[in-house]
Design a protein around this motif. Structure first.
Motif, PDB file in Angstrom:
ATOM      1  N   PRO A 125     -43.378 -14.350  40.831  1.00 59.37           N
ATOM      2  CA  PRO A 125     -42.789 -14.777  39.561  1.00 59.37           C
ATOM      3  C   PRO A 125     -43.115 -13.817  38.405  1.00 59.37           C
ATOM      4  O   PRO A 125     -42.384 -13.753  37.429  1.00 59.37           O
ATOM      5  N   ASP A 126     -44.209 -13.076  38.524  1.00 55.21           N
ATOM      6  CA  ASP A 126     -44.621 -12.135  37.477  1.00 55.21           C
ATOM      7  C   ASP A 126     -44.677 -10.726  38.051  1.00 55.21           C
ATOM      8  O   ASP A 126     -44.832 -10.533  39.258  1.00 55.21           O
ATOM      9  N   THR A 127     -44.608  -9.735  37.176  1.00 57.09           N
ATOM     10  CA  THR A 127     -44.681  -8.343  37.618  1.00 57.09           C
ATOM     11  C   THR A 127     -46.137  -7.892  37.715  1.00 57.09           C
ATOM     12  O   THR A 127     -47.023  -8.452  37.059  1.00 57.09           O
ATOM     13  N   LEU A 128     -46.351  -6.873  38.523  1.00 58.06           N
ATOM     14  CA  LEU A 128     -47.662  -6.257  38.678  1.00 58.06           C
ATOM     15  C   LEU A 128     -47.586  -4.823  38.166  1.00 58.06           C
ATOM     16  O   LEU A 128     -46.512  -4.220  38.161  1.00 58.06           O
ATOM     17  N   PRO A 129     -48.723  -4.252  37.755  1.00 54.91           N
ATOM     18  CA  PRO A 129     -48.700  -2.828  37.384  1.00 54.91           C
ATOM     19  C   PRO A 129     -48.429  -2.013  38.650  1.00 54.91           C
ATOM     20  O   PRO A 129     -48.938  -2.347  39.726  1.00 54.91           O
ATOM     21  N   THR A 130     -47.604  -1.008  38.546  1.00 49.06           N
ATOM     22  CA  THR A 130     -47.251  -0.228  39.740  1.00 49.06           C
ATOM     23  C   THR A 130     -47.319   1.262  39.476  1.00 49.06           C
ATOM     24  O   THR A 130     -47.259   1.707  38.324  1.00 49.06           O
ATOM     25  N   LYS A 131     -47.423   1.997  40.562  1.00 52.22           N
ATOM     26  CA  LYS A 131     -47.354   3.459  40.547  1.00 52.22           C
ATOM     27  C   LYS A 131     -46.711   3.845  41.880  1.00 52.22           C
ATOM     28  O   LYS A 131     -47.393   4.234  42.832  1.00 52.22           O
ATOM     29  N   THR A 189     -42.069  -7.405  44.111  1.00 51.80           N
ATOM     30  CA  THR A 189     -41.696  -7.801  45.470  1.00 51.80           C
ATOM     31  C   THR A 189     -42.770  -7.372  46.459  1.00 51.80           C
ATOM     32  O   THR A 189     -42.968  -6.171  46.698  1.00 51.80           O
ATOM     33  N   VAL A 190     -43.469  -8.371  47.022  1.00 54.03           N
ATOM     34  CA  VAL A 190     -44.493  -8.114  48.042  1.00 54.03           C
ATOM     35  C   VAL A 190     -43.769  -7.906  49.363  1.00 54.03           C
ATOM     36  O   VAL A 190     -42.921  -8.719  49.752  1.00 54.03           O
ATOM     37  N   VAL A 191     -44.087  -6.809  50.051  1.00 59.18           N
ATOM     38  CA  VAL A 191     -43.439  -6.497  51.322  1.00 59.18           C
ATOM     39  C   VAL A 191     -44.505  -6.303  52.397  1.00 59.18           C
ATOM     40  O   VAL A 191     -45.420  -5.498  52.235  1.00 59.18           O
ATOM     41  N   LEU A 192     -44.367  -7.054  53.476  1.00 60.45           N
ATOM     42  CA  LEU A 192     -45.244  -6.930  54.633  1.00 60.45           C
ATOM     43  C   LEU A 192     -44.407  -6.327  55.759  1.00 60.45           C
ATOM     44  O   LEU A 192     -43.442  -6.938  56.213  1.00 60.45           O
TER      45      LEU A 192
END
Length: 155
Positions: free
Chosen positions: A85-91, A110-113
């Motif tokens: 539901p919320d964004t995470l810091p990304t690189k 978007t969490v991807v496994l």
């Protein structure tokens, strides 16, 4: 006989003496052994996998959301995904090859496994990786699946 060095060499030697960390010659292994790692349990049905999270701001922010039980959607016959539901810091960067057991963020939420290895042209931010991914593909199956992510206790 005492050797007197020019002032600029003495200054350079002093700078180098201060700049080189103590234990510099001890090797990489001692540095790695002092680094804390975070283990996470990934529960899928009756199977539990242990993953090691990377040390980055994305993984730190993801840990703050745990424990988390979600319905992950099937995509492309090689991955399961869940939109946070919320964004995470990304690189993000392109890993070139996805490996069975990789846990990544696509975009910012978007969490991807991944449960199969394959080459990719997409960019992701790494969260971590399942330590022993054998059996992951059969655990996740071919459709949507409920997955629980939680921090693992101390071994």
């Amino acid at each position: 006989m005492k050797i007197i060095l020019p002032g600029y060499i003495q200054t350079l030697m002093l700078i180098l003496d201060c700049a080189i960390p103590q234990g510099f010659g001890q090797g990489v292994e001692s540095t790695k052994s002092n680094r804390a790692t975070t283990q996470m349990k990934i529960k899928i049905g009756s199977s539990t996998f242990i993953a090691t999270l990377d040390e980055n701001p994305t993984a730190t922010a993801f840990k703050a959301t745990l424990p988390l039980t979600v319905e992950m959607q099937e995509l492309n016959g090689n991955e399961k995904l869940y939109r946070l539901p919320d964004t995470l810091p990304t690189k993000a960067s392109n890993p070139r090859t996805i490996k069975n057991g990789d846990l990544m963020i696509y975009g910012a939420n978007t969490v991807v496994l991944f449960y199969k290895s394959f080459p990719t042209s997409y960019s992701y931010t790494r969260l971590g990786r399942i330590n022993e991914p054998a059996g992951l593909a059969s655990a996740v199956g071919s459709g949507n699946v409920t997955v629980t992510f939680e921090l693992a206790g101390k071994p």
